[in-house]
Design an enzyme around this catalytic site. Structure first.
Site, PDB file in Angstrom:
ATOM      1  N   CYS A   4     -33.884  34.637  64.958  1.00  0.00           N
ATOM      2  CA  CYS A   4     -35.055  33.794  65.241  1.00  0.00           C
ATOM      3  C   CYS A   4     -34.819  32.376  64.716  1.00  0.00           C
ATOM      4  O   CYS A   4     -34.523  32.175  63.537  1.00  0.00           O
ATOM      5  CB  CYS A   4     -36.300  34.403  64.587  1.00  0.00           C
ATOM      6  SG  CYS A   4     -37.733  33.319  64.632  1.00  0.00           S
ATOM      7  N   ASP A  30     -41.765  18.440  64.335  1.00  0.00           N
ATOM      8  CA  ASP A  30     -41.211  18.938  65.597  1.00  0.00           C
ATOM      9  C   ASP A  30     -40.031  18.050  66.005  1.00  0.00           C
ATOM     10  O   ASP A  30     -40.092  16.832  65.890  1.00  0.00           O
ATOM     11  CB  ASP A  30     -42.297  18.942  66.682  1.00  0.00           C
ATOM     12  CG  ASP A  30     -41.921  19.809  67.865  1.00  0.00           C
ATOM     13  OD1 ASP A  30     -42.563  20.861  68.068  1.00  0.00           O
ATOM     14  OD2 ASP A  30     -40.966  19.443  68.599  1.00  0.00           O
ATOM     15  N   HIS A  46     -42.094  36.812  59.686  1.00  0.00           N
ATOM     16  CA  HIS A  46     -41.899  36.719  61.132  1.00  0.00           C
ATOM     17  C   HIS A  46     -43.019  37.458  61.856  1.00  0.00           C
ATOM     18  O   HIS A  46     -43.132  38.673  61.769  1.00  0.00           O
ATOM     19  CB  HIS A  46     -40.541  37.285  61.563  1.00  0.00           C
ATOM     20  CG  HIS A  46     -40.333  37.192  63.041  1.00  0.00           C
ATOM     21  ND1 HIS A  46     -39.767  36.083  63.648  1.00  0.00           N
ATOM     22  CD2 HIS A  46     -40.675  38.044  64.052  1.00  0.00           C
ATOM     23  CE1 HIS A  46     -39.760  36.269  64.967  1.00  0.00           C
ATOM     24  NE2 HIS A  46     -40.313  37.454  65.232  1.00  0.00           N
ATOM     25  N   ASN A  85     -49.291  28.017  71.429  1.00  0.00           N
ATOM     26  CA  ASN A  85     -48.982  28.581  72.732  1.00  0.00           C
ATOM     27  C   ASN A  85     -48.575  30.040  72.536  1.00  0.00           C
ATOM     28  O   ASN A  85     -47.785  30.352  71.642  1.00  0.00           O
ATOM     29  CB  ASN A  85     -47.833  27.804  73.386  1.00  0.00           C
ATOM     30  CG  ASN A  85     -48.191  26.346  73.614  1.00  0.00           C
ATOM     31  OD1 ASN A  85     -49.308  26.028  74.014  1.00  0.00           O
ATOM     32  ND2 ASN A  85     -47.257  25.444  73.338  1.00  0.00           N
ATOM     33  N   GLY A  91     -46.495  28.523  77.673  1.00  0.00           N
ATOM     34  CA  GLY A  91     -45.570  27.511  77.181  1.00  0.00           C
ATOM     35  C   GLY A  91     -44.896  27.846  75.860  1.00  0.00           C
ATOM     36  O   GLY A  91     -44.244  26.982  75.266  1.00  0.00           O
ATOM     37  N   THR A  93     -42.078  28.827  73.632  1.00  0.00           N
ATOM     38  CA  THR A  93     -40.618  28.885  73.797  1.00  0.00           C
ATOM     39  C   THR A  93     -39.925  29.483  72.580  1.00  0.00           C
ATOM     40  O   THR A  93     -38.777  29.899  72.676  1.00  0.00           O
ATOM     41  CB  THR A  93     -40.034  27.481  74.062  1.00  0.00           C
ATOM     42  OG1 THR A  93     -40.384  26.609  72.976  1.00  0.00           O
ATOM     43  CG2 THR A  93     -40.559  26.903  75.363  1.00  0.00           C
ATOM     44  N   HIS A  96     -41.880  32.922  67.364  1.00  0.00           N
ATOM     45  CA  HIS A  96     -42.291  33.042  65.946  1.00  0.00           C
ATOM     46  C   HIS A  96     -43.584  32.239  65.881  1.00  0.00           C
ATOM     47  O   HIS A  96     -43.583  31.035  66.213  1.00  0.00           O
ATOM     48  CB  HIS A  96     -41.195  32.475  65.028  1.00  0.00           C
ATOM     49  CG  HIS A  96     -41.485  32.553  63.552  1.00  0.00           C
ATOM     50  ND1 HIS A  96     -40.615  33.126  62.641  1.00  0.00           N
ATOM     51  CD2 HIS A  96     -42.543  32.098  62.819  1.00  0.00           C
ATOM     52  CE1 HIS A  96     -41.126  33.034  61.415  1.00  0.00           C
ATOM     53  NE2 HIS A  96     -42.303  32.405  61.501  1.00  0.00           N
ATOM     54  N   HIS A  98     -46.476  29.873  65.574  1.00  0.00           N
ATOM     55  CA  HIS A  98     -46.485  28.500  65.053  1.00  0.00           C
ATOM     56  C   HIS A  98     -47.701  27.765  65.572  1.00  0.00           C
ATOM     57  O   HIS A  98     -48.185  28.027  66.681  1.00  0.00           O
ATOM     58  CB  HIS A  98     -45.204  27.750  65.405  1.00  0.00           C
ATOM     59  CG  HIS A  98     -44.826  27.773  66.856  1.00  0.00           C
ATOM     60  ND1 HIS A  98     -44.229  28.870  67.451  1.00  0.00           N
ATOM     61  CD2 HIS A  98     -44.967  26.848  67.831  1.00  0.00           C
ATOM     62  CE1 HIS A  98     -44.013  28.610  68.725  1.00  0.00           C
ATOM     63  NE2 HIS A  98     -44.464  27.385  68.992  1.00  0.00           N
ATOM     64  N   HIS A 100     -48.910  23.976  66.340  1.00  0.00           N
ATOM     65  CA  HIS A 100     -48.594  22.549  66.490  1.00  0.00           C
ATOM     66  C   HIS A 100     -49.767  21.763  65.923  1.00  0.00           C
ATOM     67  O   HIS A 100     -50.934  22.070  66.232  1.00  0.00           O
ATOM     68  CB  HIS A 100     -48.491  22.172  67.969  1.00  0.00           C
ATOM     69  CG  HIS A 100     -47.399  22.853  68.740  1.00  0.00           C
ATOM     70  ND1 HIS A 100     -46.215  22.227  69.060  1.00  0.00           N
ATOM     71  CD2 HIS A 100     -47.320  24.099  69.285  1.00  0.00           C
ATOM     72  CE1 HIS A 100     -45.452  23.052  69.767  1.00  0.00           C
ATOM     73  NE2 HIS A 100     -46.110  24.193  69.931  1.00  0.00           N
TER      74      HIS A 100
HETATM   75  P1  5GP Z   1     -43.594  26.167  71.756  1.00  0.00           P
HETATM   76  O1  5GP Z   1     -42.966  25.584  72.985  1.00  0.00           O
HETATM   77  O2  5GP Z   1     -43.051  27.556  71.491  1.00  0.00           O
HETATM   78  O3  5GP Z   1     -45.097  26.117  71.718  1.00  0.00           O
HETATM   79  O4  5GP Z   1     -43.146  25.241  70.556  1.00  0.00           O
HETATM   80  C1  5GP Z   1     -41.857  25.266  70.031  1.00  0.00           C
HETATM   81  C2  5GP Z   1     -41.629  23.911  69.435  1.00  0.00           C
HETATM   82  O5  5GP Z   1     -40.476  23.990  68.621  1.00  0.00           O
HETATM   83  C3  5GP Z   1     -41.356  22.822  70.471  1.00  0.00           C
HETATM   84  O6  5GP Z   1     -42.336  21.793  70.342  1.00  0.00           O
HETATM   85  C4  5GP Z   1     -39.958  22.330  70.130  1.00  0.00           C
HETATM   86  O7  5GP Z   1     -39.807  20.927  70.261  1.00  0.00           O
HETATM   87  C5  5GP Z   1     -39.796  22.772  68.688  1.00  0.00           C
HETATM   88  N1  5GP Z   1     -38.417  23.030  68.330  1.00  0.00           N
HETATM   89  C6  5GP Z   1     -37.503  23.749  69.053  1.00  0.00           C
HETATM   90  N2  5GP Z   1     -36.341  23.802  68.386  1.00  0.00           N
HETATM   91  C7  5GP Z   1     -36.517  23.107  67.239  1.00  0.00           C
HETATM   92  C8  5GP Z   1     -35.650  22.803  66.135  1.00  0.00           C
HETATM   93  O8  5GP Z   1     -34.479  23.183  66.061  1.00  0.00           O
HETATM   94  N3  5GP Z   1     -36.186  22.051  65.124  1.00  0.00           N
HETATM   95  C9  5GP Z   1     -37.482  21.605  65.154  1.00  0.00           C
HETATM   96  N4  5GP Z   1     -37.895  20.862  64.116  1.00  0.00           N
HETATM   97  N5  5GP Z   1     -38.325  21.876  66.165  1.00  0.00           N
HETATM   98  C10 5GP Z   1     -37.836  22.624  67.198  1.00  0.00           C
HETATM   99 ZN    ZN Z   2     -38.956  34.300  62.991  1.00  0.00          ZN
END
Ligand code: 5GP
Ligand code: ZN
Length: 112
Positions: A4, A30, A46, A85, A91, A93, A96, A98, A100
């Site tokens: 992860c 981010d 996790h 998300n 959305g 990606t 884990h 999180h 924002h």
């Molecule tokens: P999701 O798309 O799952 O809602 O948010 C995942 C977030 O993780 C995205 O905004 C993406 O820019 C951020 N992200 C992905 N990989 C990394 C990374 O290696 N480091 C950091 N700091 N953020 C990441």
């Molecule tokens: Zn995790």
């Protein structure tokens, strides 16, 4: 969880710009900010997403929102948005949980 991305960020295996850490949560900027202020707050445990919150693990979610309120005060955020998300169609990606935290610009509603 060994494969992860965010667990690797928590452990320090993948570097990040940390804005807050305690025994339960980790917060970091981010890598692809969508607003002048954009950081993520995650549980150290996790949890795959908002759909995996249960009565056994939900206490950390309350703590995350307390941390968000404290960081908003500390950084004098003038309004902010909290987004989680859940699932590919929404959305998500990184699987884990999180949150924002976005601030520093006007937000539109509804979100896309
Ligand atoms: P999701 O798309 O799952 O809602 O948010 C995942 C977030 O993780 C995205 O905004 C993406 O820019 C951020 N992200 C992905 N990989 C990394 C990374 O290696 N480091 C950091 N700091 N953020 C990441
Ligand atoms: Zn995790």
């Amino acid at each position: 969880m060994s494969d992860c991305l965010f667990c690797k960020i928590i452990s320090g295996e993948i570097p990040s710009s940390c804005v807050y850490e305690d025994d339960q949560v980790f917060a970091f900027n981010d890598i692809d900010p969508q607003a002048p202020v954009h950081f993520l707050v995650i549980p150290k445990e996790h949890i795959s997403g908002a759909d995996a919150i249960t009565s056994e693990n939900s206490a950390v979610v309350a703590h995350i929102f307390e941390v968000i309120a404290n960081l908003a005060k500390k950084h004098k955020l003038d309004g902010f948005r909290v987004v989680s998300n859940c699932g590919q169609s929404a959305g998500q990606t990184v699987m884990h949980l999180h949150f924002h935290v976005l601030s520093g610009r006007d937000m539109t509603w509804p979100p896309g």
